[in-house]
Design an enzyme around this catalytic site. Structure first.
Site, PDB file in Angstrom:
ATOM      1  N   GLY A  13       0.824  -1.197   0.000  1.00  0.00           N
ATOM      2  CA  GLY A  13       0.000   0.000   0.000  1.00  0.00           C
ATOM      3  C   GLY A  13       0.855   1.242   0.000  1.00  0.00           C
ATOM      4  O   GLY A  13       2.080   1.196  -0.115  1.00  0.00           O
ATOM      5  N   PHE A  39       2.677   9.934   3.097  1.00  0.00           N
ATOM      6  CA  PHE A  39       4.057  10.390   2.949  1.00  0.00           C
ATOM      7  C   PHE A  39       4.958   9.343   2.312  1.00  0.00           C
ATOM      8  O   PHE A  39       6.146   9.590   2.142  1.00  0.00           O
ATOM      9  CB  PHE A  39       4.640  10.778   4.313  1.00  0.00           C
ATOM     10  CG  PHE A  39       3.909  11.909   4.966  1.00  0.00           C
ATOM     11  CD1 PHE A  39       4.114  13.216   4.559  1.00  0.00           C
ATOM     12  CD2 PHE A  39       3.017  11.657   5.985  1.00  0.00           C
ATOM     13  CE1 PHE A  39       3.444  14.252   5.178  1.00  0.00           C
ATOM     14  CE2 PHE A  39       2.343  12.694   6.604  1.00  0.00           C
ATOM     15  CZ  PHE A  39       2.557  13.997   6.196  1.00  0.00           C
ATOM     16  N   VAL A  78       4.118   1.584   1.768  1.00  0.00           N
ATOM     17  CA  VAL A  78       4.050   0.646   2.887  1.00  0.00           C
ATOM     18  C   VAL A  78       4.501  -0.719   2.386  1.00  0.00           C
ATOM     19  O   VAL A  78       4.002  -1.203   1.361  1.00  0.00           O
ATOM     20  CB  VAL A  78       2.644   0.572   3.490  1.00  0.00           C
ATOM     21  CG1 VAL A  78       2.606  -0.420   4.659  1.00  0.00           C
ATOM     22  CG2 VAL A  78       2.188   1.946   3.948  1.00  0.00           C
ATOM     23  N   ASP A  97      -8.261  14.068   9.839  1.00  0.00           N
ATOM     24  CA  ASP A  97      -8.248  13.480   8.491  1.00  0.00           C
ATOM     25  C   ASP A  97      -8.913  12.113   8.528  1.00  0.00           C
ATOM     26  O   ASP A  97      -8.422  11.141   7.965  1.00  0.00           O
ATOM     27  CB  ASP A  97      -6.817  13.369   7.977  1.00  0.00           C
ATOM     28  CG  ASP A  97      -6.759  13.110   6.460  1.00  0.00           C
ATOM     29  OD1 ASP A  97      -7.800  13.335   5.786  1.00  0.00           O
ATOM     30  OD2 ASP A  97      -5.698  12.687   5.970  1.00  0.00           O
TER      31      ASP A  97
END
Length: 921
Positions: free
Chosen positions: A30, A34, A37, A147
Site C-alpha cells: 500500500g 508520505f 508501505v 483526516d
C-alpha cells in the site's frame, strides 16, 4: 537520535536498528500520505513498514518533517484496539521507516466501492462502532485526527477497524476551540474547517458522518452531496439510500452532519448509541453474523525455480548456436565454438537478469515493459513471453540488428494477456543481417486478446443442388467463390486480384466487397424509394411485358411519392362540393326588332271621371331593329337583387303612326319571373311591367318612381310605337308649382323640381297627331314625382342609370284598386281647377291653337296656374288653351332637363306664382 530529528526538542524513543528489519523492496502492500508501505519482519513478527524519504532539496522539507514528527509523537502515546499499534522507527540513508502492526485486510474504501462484497447492515453497524470507539479514545486523550476518512481506516482480521495515518493529528485542549491549519480531505472536512474558522473535536464527528454516508450508499463522495451551507443535501442523500436501511443509521447521519458544531453529538454518545443498537438487536439481519473474506496481500516470490531457469537457458543456447552457425558458414568449427561459448556466457547472464524481471509469479506488481539494452550485438528479445499477470504493454516490433548481430524476433508469440495490438508486418533487416522473423508463420494465429475488430457476418448461399438449406461459409471463401464465378474474359483480371488477396487474421478487418453485380429488381423492395422516372418506367414496362413479369415500381405503394403522370397514372377522381352563387353575366349586344302597337283611348263621363287602363302590347318581330341589353357588374354587390337592364327598341314608324316613347325602369319587380329573366336572347326579351302602388291612410299613397302609367284614350284609333330608352331625371326634394292651363279640350299636369338634377328614368307617351279631339277634357300631360325615400337604409343606387330607387315592398299589386285611386285624384284636380277658373278667371279664347306653349309662358300667366297637395305630393296641373292633341309625359322623376325625348323643356328661370286668391266679398 535520528539525524532527521536531531534539531527537535522531543525525545524520539523506540528507535530500531535498520539491520533488524527484513523486508523485500518489491513487497509493496500500500501507500500512505508520505510514502509507501511494505511488508516486513521484525524479531520474527510480521510488521508494516512505512518508508518516508525526504530529500534535502525538497522545498516542503520543513513541513513534512513537522507532520512526521507529530505522527510519531502521537502514535507512541496511543494504545487502543481500534488504533494502529506503533513499534518504533528506523533510519537509513536519509530515509525514515515507521514500524507499525501489519493490517493485511487493506483499507475500508476498497470494500465500500467493491459492491460484489456483501456487507450486511449489522456488519456496517459494527464498523461504525469501531470507528466511534477509536474516535472517542482519541478525543479523551486530547487528540484530533483531522483526516478521518475511509482510506485511513484499515480492516484487520475479524473485520476489526483500526485508525491509521496520524500525520495530521493534533493534540489540543479539550475545552477550547482554536484556529488551526486547514487540513484534511475536502469531501470529509467539516464546514468550519473549510471556511477557516475555529474548530474543535466536533470536526471529527462530521467526518464520521460522511463515512457513514459511504457505508450506507456504498458510493464515492462527490461535491453533489453537499449543499450551499457546506452541509449534507438531505434530499440527494435520501435518493441514494437503499430501501432497507435502518432508520437509526439515517438519524445518526442527520445528527452528525449538522452545520453547527454545537448541534453534533460527542463521540462517546455515538459509541453508546451504536453499542445499544447491537446489543438490543434492533437491526434485523437476514445474513446473521456473516463476514466476507478479507483481501490478502501475500508477498510475491522474487525468483523462479532452478529447473525452470535451466530450461530457459538451454533453449536460448540452442537458438544462439543455430543462429551463429547460419551466420558463420565460412568460419572454422573452433571459431564457431569459441563464439558460441562467448555468446552463450553473455546471453546466459543477460537472460537470467531478464527472466528474473520479466517472468513474474501470480502476485507480481504490474509494471511497464522495460527492454534490455545490455546486449547490443546479439539481442534475444523475449519480452513478449509474458506471464499471465504481466503488465499489458503495446506491441514492440522486432529490433533490427544494427551492428550485424543475429535478430531472433519472437514478438508474435503472444500471451493470453498481452496488450491488444493491430497487425504488424514483418520488419526487414536494416544491415542485411539474418532475420529469423516468424511473423509470416504466426500472423494467422490469433490470440484471444488480439486487436478488436468489427463483427464480420457470414454469407448465406444455396448449395449446388438448389436446395433451400443454406450453407454458411466464411467471408474469405465467399469472396473466392465470387472471384471464381467471373466471366472468361475477366479470368486473368480475377486471378490477378485473387493473388493480391492474402488475408491474415491479424490484418485489419475490411468490409465485404462482392464482385457480383446485384440487379436492381432483386432488391427493389429493400432499396431506398426513388422518384418516378418515365424513361426507366417505359423500359421496365417493356421488359416486364416481354418476360410476363410485373414491375415493382408499377405499384405506387412501394415507390417514392412522385408527381402525377397523366400518361401512365389513372385519372384522379375526387368529390367536391361547392355553393353555387348565380352571378349575372354581362350580356352582349344582340339584334332584334319589335314592333309594338298600343291603343290609347280616353273617355270622360258627365262627372269628369278619367279612366286609365293598361295598354295591350301585341308585338311582332322584324329584321330592322336592335335590342341592347347591358348589365352592371356592380349590381352583384347585393345577392338576390336583379341586375339593372335597359332595353332599347328603335323601330321604323309608319307615316300614319305616331311615335310613343316609354322608358322602363330596370329594378321594377312584380314577380320572380321578371326578377331575373331566364333568357336574354333576341326571341325572349323581358317585357315591361306595370306596377301601381297605393295605400289608404299614410303618406305613401303615391305612385312609386318605378311605376309606369299608361292611359288609354277611347277616341284614339291608331296604334302607337313604344321606344324604350334610359333617361336622366332629378331626384325630387322640393316641388315647384307649375302654371295650370285649363281648356275644354285638354288638361296637362306637370311637376318639376328645383334641385340639382340626378340620373333617373322617365316615361313619355305621345299621342298621335291625327287623333281626333274629344269634346270632353283631354289629359295632355301628366308628370308624377315622388320624394326621396326617407329610409336611407332601404334605398339603393342603380349603377346602370344612376336612379335612386326605393325597394319598399308594394303595398298592393291590385291594378284595379290602384287605378281607381289615381282616377279619383284626377277627378278632384279637375273639379278644383274648374271651380277656381270660373270664380276668378275667364276662359281662354286661344284654346284652338295647335302648338303647345312652352312652360315659361305658363309661368307668366297667373290665370292659368293651379296646385294641389295630397299625400306629401305636390301636383301642378294646367289647362292648355289649345284644343289640338298634345303629348302625354309620365316621368318617374322630377326633372326633364337632360332628357332629349322630353316634349317640355325645363324652365330656365322658374318664377313661383300662385293662382289661388281668396274671393273678394
Amino acid at each position: 537520535m535520528s539525524k532527521l530529528f536531531q534539531d527537535s526538542n522531543k525525545r524520539m524513543s523506540r528507535i530500531v536498528d535498520y539491520d533488524e528489519i527484513k523486508f523485500d523492496p518489491l513487497s509493496i502492500i500500500g501507500s500512505g500520505g508520505f510514502g509507501k508501505v511494505y511488508q516486513g519482519v521484525l524479531n520474527g513478527k510480521e510488521i508494516g513498514i512505512k518508508k518516508i524519504t525526504i530529500s534535502d532539496n525538497d522545498p516542503n522539507r520543513d513541513i513534512l518533517l513537522k507532520f512526521l514528527e507529530r505522527e510519531i509523537y502521537t502514535l507512541k502515546m496511543l494504545s487502543h484496539p481500534n488504533v494502529i499499534k506503533f513499534y518504533g522507527i528506523a533510519e537509513k540513508e536519509r530515509s525514515l521507516f515507521l514500524l507499525t502492526e501489519l493490517v493485511s485486510g487493506g483499507d475500508l474504501h476498497w470494500y465500500i466501492k467493491n459492491k460484489s462484497i456483501d456487507i450486511t447492515w449489522k456488519l456496517k453497524v459494527k464498523i461504525a462502532r469501531d470507528i466511534a470507539a477509536s474516535m472517542a479514545y482519541l478525543h479523551e486523550n486530547g487528540v484530533i485526527h483531522r483526516d478521518l476518512k475511509s482510506t485511513n481506516l484499515l480492516v484487520a482480521e475479524n473485520w476489526v477497524i483500526k485508525v491509521c495515518d496520524m500525520g495530521l493529528a493534533r493534540k489540543m485542549d479539550k475545552s477550547e476551540k482554536s484556529k488551526m491549519t486547514i487540513c484534511g480531505t475536502d469531501d470529509w472536512m467539516a464546514p468550519e474547517v473549510l471556511i477557516g474558522e475555529e474548530y474543535d473535536a466536533s470536526c471529527d464527528v462530521f467526518s464520521f458522518g460522511m463515512v457513514l454516508i459511504e457505508l450506507i450508499t456504498r458510493e464515492n463522495l462527490t461535491p453533489r452531496i453537499r449543499n450551499e451551507d457546506l452541509g449534507v443535501d438531505q434530499k440527494f442523500f435520501l435518493s441514494k439510500v437503499p430501501a432497507d436501511c435502518p432508520k437509526e443509521l439515517l438519524r445518526l447521519v442527520s445528527e452528525c452532519c449538522k452545520v453547527a458544531p454545537s448541534g453534533r453529538p460527542s463521540a462517546s454518545n455515538i459509541l453508546g448509541l451504536l453499542e445499544y443498537i447491537l446489543e438490543s438487536e434492533l437491526i434485523v439481519n437476514s445474513g446473521g453474523d456473516y463476514e466476507p473474506p478479507l483481501r490478502s496481500f501475500k508477498p510475491p516470490e522474487l525468483h523462479l525455480p532452478l529447473n525452470e531457469k535451466n530450461n530457459n537457458n538451454k533453449n536460448n543456447n540452442n537458438n544462439n548456436n543455430n543462429n551463429n552457425n547460419n551466420n558463420n558458414n565460412n568460419n572454422n568449427n573452433n571459431n564457431n565454438n569459441n563464439n558460441n561459448n562467448n555468446n552463450n556466457n553473455n546471453n546466459n547472464n543477460n537472460n537470467n537478469l531478464g527472466n528474473s524481471g520479466n517472468i513474474y509469479d501470480d502476485f507480481s506488481f504490474p509494471r511497464p515493459y522495460q527492454p534490455d539494452d545490455s546486449a547490443v550485438d546479439n539481442i534475444n528479445n523475449n519480452g513478449n513471453d509474458d506471464s499471465h499477470f504481466s503488465f499489458p504493454r503495446p506491441y514492440q516490433p522486432g529490433q533490427s540488428n544494427i551492428n550485424g548481430g543475429v535478430n531472433n524476433n519472437n514478438s508474435n508469440d503472444e500471451s493470453h494477456f498481452s496488450f491488444p495490438r493491430p497487425y504488424q508486418p514483418g520488419q526487414s533487416n536494416i544491415n542485411g543481417c539474418v532475420n529469423n522473423n516468424n511473423n509470416n508463420s504466426n500472423n494467422n494465429n490469433d490470440s484471444h486478446f488480439s486487436f478488436p475488430r468489427p463483427h464480420q457476418t457470414s454469407v448465406v448461399i444455396l448449395n449446388d443442388r438448389g436446395e433451400e438449406e443454406p450453407l454458411v461459409v466464411s467471408q474469405k471463401d465467399q469472396l473466392e467463390h465470387d472471384l471464381e464465378g467471373g466471366d472468361d474474359n475477366e479470368e486473368d483480371e480475377m486471378k490477378q486480384l485473387k493473388s493480391q488477396l492474402n488475408y491474415s487474421k491479424f490484418s485489419f478487418p475490411r468490409p465485404y466487397q462482392s464482385s457480383k453485380i446485384i440487379s436492381f429488381n432483386e432488391t427493389e423492395l429493400l432499396s431506398f424509394p426513388r422518384p418516378w422516372n418515365p424513361e426507366s418506367e417505359e423500359n421496365n414496362n417493356n421488359k416486364n411485358n416481354n418476360n410476363n413479369e410485373k414491375s415493382l415500381l408499377e405499384d405506387p405503394k412501394y415507390s417514392f411519392p412522385r408527381p402525377y403522370n397523366p400518361d401512365s397514372d389513372s385519372n384522379l377522381s375526387f368529390k367536391s362540393t361547392a355553393k353555387v352563387i348565380t352571378n349575372p353575366t354581362p350580356l352582349t349586344t344582340t339584334t332584334t326588332t319589335t314592333t309594338a302597337t298600343a291603343t290609347t283611348t280616353s273617355s270622360s263621363s258627365t262627372n269628369s271621371k278619367v279612366t286609365t287602363n293598361s295598354t295591350s302590347l301585341p308585338t311582332t318581330t322584324t329584321t330592322t331593329t336592335t335590342t341592347t341589353a347591358t348589365t352592371s357588374s356592380s349590381s352583384l354587390s347585393s345577392i338576390g337583387k336583379p341586375p339593372q337592364s335597359t332595353y332599347k327598341v328603335p323601330t321604323t314608324i309608319n307615316p300614319s303612326t305616331s311615335q310613343r316613347v316609354i322608358t322602363i325602369p330596370s329594378r321594377i319587380v312584380t314577380s320572380t319571373a321578371t326578377a331575373q329573366p331566364k333568357s336574354r336572347s333576341n326571341s325572349n326579351p323581358p317585357k315591361p311591367t306595370v306596377v301601381i302602388s297605393n295605400s289608404n291612410n299614410n303618406f305613401n299613397d303615391i305612385v312609386k318612381p318605378s311605376s309606369t302609367i299608361v292611359n288609354q284614350n277611347k277616341t284614339t284609333t291608331q296604334p302607337t310605337t313604344l321606344i324604350n330608352a334610359p333617361q336622366k331625371v332629378t331626384t325630387p326634394v322640393n316641388k315647384q308649382i307649375q302654371p295650370l292651363h285649363k281648356s275644354n279640350e285638354s288638361v296637362t299636369v306637370a311637376a318639376t323640381t328645383a334641385t340639382t338634377p340626378t340620373t333617373a328614368t322617365s316615361t313619355t307617351i305621345k299621342s298621335s297627331p291625327t287623333t281626333p279631339t274629344s269634346t270632353n277634357q283631354n289629359i295632355e300631360q301628366i308628370k308624377i314625382t315622388t320624394p326621396k325615400d326617407e329610409d336611407e337604409n332601404k334605398s339603393e343606387t342603380n349603377d346602370g342609370g344612376g336612379d335612386t330607387v326605393s325597394h319598399r315592398r308594394s303595398r298592393s299589386l291590385d291594378i284595379k284598386n290602384s287605378t281607381k285611386a289615381i282616377i279619383k285624384k284626377f277627378e278632384e284636380l279637375t273639379r278644383f281647377s274648374s271651380q277656381q277658373s270660373n270664380l276668378v278667371h275667364q276662359p281662354s279664347s286661344s284654346s284652338s291653337s295647335t302648338k303647345q306653349p312652352p312652360t315659361s309662358q305658363f309661368l307668366q300667366n297667373p290665370r292659368m296656374e293651379a296646385k294641389l297637395s295630397f299625400a306629401q305630393e305636390t301636383l301642378v296641373f294646367e289647362k292648355s288653351p289649345s284644343t289640338s292633341p298634345k303629348s302625354l309625359d309620365i316621368p318617374t322623376s322630377s326633372s326633364l332637363t337632360s332628357n332629349s325625348n322630353s316634349s317640355i323643356p325645363a324652365p330656365s328661370s322658374p318664377t313661383k306664382k300662385t293662382f289661388w286668391n281668396k274671393p273678394k266679398k
